[in-house]
Design a protein around this motif. Structure first.
Motif, short mmCIF file in Angstrom:
data_model
loop_
_atom_site.label_atom_id
_atom_site.label_comp_id
_atom_site.label_asym_id
_atom_site.label_seq_id
_atom_site.Cartn_x
_atom_site.Cartn_y
_atom_site.Cartn_z
N GLU A 36 2.89 -11.59 20.15
CA GLU A 36 3.99 -10.72 20.35
C GLU A 36 3.93 -10.01 19.08
OE1 GLU A 36 8.56 -11.94 19.90
OE2 GLU A 36 7.43 -13.41 20.95
N PRO A 37 4.12 -8.82 18.95
CA PRO A 37 4.26 -7.93 17.67
C PRO A 37 5.44 -8.27 17.05
CG PRO A 37 3.35 -6.75 19.57
CD PRO A 37 3.72 -7.95 20.09
N ALA A 41 13.19 -6.28 12.51
CA ALA A 41 14.12 -7.50 12.39
C ALA A 41 13.40 -9.00 12.35
CB ALA A 41 15.11 -7.43 13.85
N ASP A 42 12.35 -8.84 12.93
CA ASP A 42 11.51 -10.14 12.78
C ASP A 42 11.10 -10.58 11.37
OD1 ASP A 42 11.56 -10.49 15.69
OD2 ASP A 42 9.62 -9.50 16.08
N ILE A 43 10.98 -9.43 10.58
CA ILE A 43 10.29 -9.85 9.32
C ILE A 43 11.42 -9.26 8.28
CG2 ILE A 43 7.99 -9.26 9.83
CD1 ILE A 43 8.08 -6.27 8.80
N ASN A 44 12.57 -9.61 8.56
CA ASN A 44 13.94 -9.32 7.70
C ASN A 44 13.92 -10.90 6.91
OD1 ASN A 44 16.12 -9.05 6.36
ND2 ASN A 44 17.51 -8.55 7.96
N TYR A 45 13.49 -10.96 5.80
CA TYR A 45 13.52 -11.77 5.00
C TYR A 45 14.77 -12.55 4.52
CZ TYR A 45 8.43 -10.58 4.75
OH TYR A 45 7.20 -10.26 5.00
N LYS A 60 5.38 -23.07 12.58
CA LYS A 60 5.03 -22.83 14.05
C LYS A 60 3.59 -22.26 13.97
CE LYS A 60 9.83 -22.89 15.69
NZ LYS A 60 10.56 -22.16 16.58
N ASP A 61 3.00 -22.78 15.24
CA ASP A 61 1.79 -21.71 15.70
C ASP A 61 2.31 -20.29 16.22
OD1 ASP A 61 -0.05 -23.43 14.88
OD2 ASP A 61 -0.48 -24.15 16.83
N VAL A 62 1.31 -19.38 15.64
CA VAL A 62 1.88 -17.93 16.33
C VAL A 62 0.64 -17.54 17.05
CG1 VAL A 62 2.31 -15.68 15.78
CG2 VAL A 62 3.41 -17.48 14.29
N PRO A 63 0.58 -17.59 18.27
CA PRO A 63 -0.74 -17.07 19.14
C PRO A 63 -1.09 -15.94 18.60
CG PRO A 63 0.96 -18.01 20.59
CD PRO A 63 1.60 -17.76 19.32
N VAL A 64 -2.71 -15.75 18.75
CA VAL A 64 -3.31 -14.34 18.40
C VAL A 64 -3.89 -13.79 19.41
CG1 VAL A 64 -5.08 -13.77 17.09
CG2 VAL A 64 -3.71 -15.41 16.00
#
Length: 152
Positions: A36-37, A41-45, A60-64
């Motif tokens: 899931e790219p 918003a996903d990288i808004n620290y 959490k694991d992040v599938p590749v």
């Protein structure tokens, strides 16, 4: 000696450095791409509920997507990524868990907009269990990888 440069990049900085470095040393390249790219918003620290924060804090694991063909052929593996919370993003750890690292030299290189390298090598080591050596350096350009890579 067979060398692989693998990397995860969101903004393009790590990608540019990794691909240029691989071309200069004649290494194979593999991009670590999450299933899931990430969106902006996903990288808004600054948002404690953003995806990157939840993944890092929750470990959490992040599938590749995809795998490295014939991974066993590589003696040295460079792993590039941006620093998130003074360590590699979770997608990098998930990637690393999928492979046998026995006897490989692992050289992590990280890009950062402001934070240091922290204890990145120590945090990465359990995910590349069996590696002959693990080191991590903060870099801003390809020349720094070459210089620091010789010290690793």
């Amino acid at each position: 000696m067979n060398t692989l440069v693998t990397y995860f990049s969101v903004g393009g900085t790590t990608k540019r450095i990794a691909e240029e470095f691989a071309a200069q040393i004649g290494a194979d390249v593999f991009e670590i791409v999450p299933t899931e790219p990430y969106t902006k918003a996903d990288i808004n620290y600054m948002n404690p509920l953003s995806r990157c924060n939840k993944e890092q804090i929750g470990k959490k694991d992040v599938p590749v997507n995809g795998t490295v063909a014939d991974f066993d052929q590589y003696d040295t593996v460079y792993i590039g990524f941006p620093i998130w919370y003074a360590q590699a993003p979770r997608v990098v750890y998930t990637f690393c868990k999928e492979y046998n690292w026995n006897g490989k030299k692992v050289c992590a290189f990280a890009t950062s907009g402001g934070s240091g390298i922290g204890k990145t090598a120590e945090k990465l080591a359990p995910y590349v269990e069996g590696a002959a050596s693990v080191d991590a350096k903060l870099v801003h350009n390809v020349d720094e990888i070459k210089k620091k890579g010789k010290q690793i």
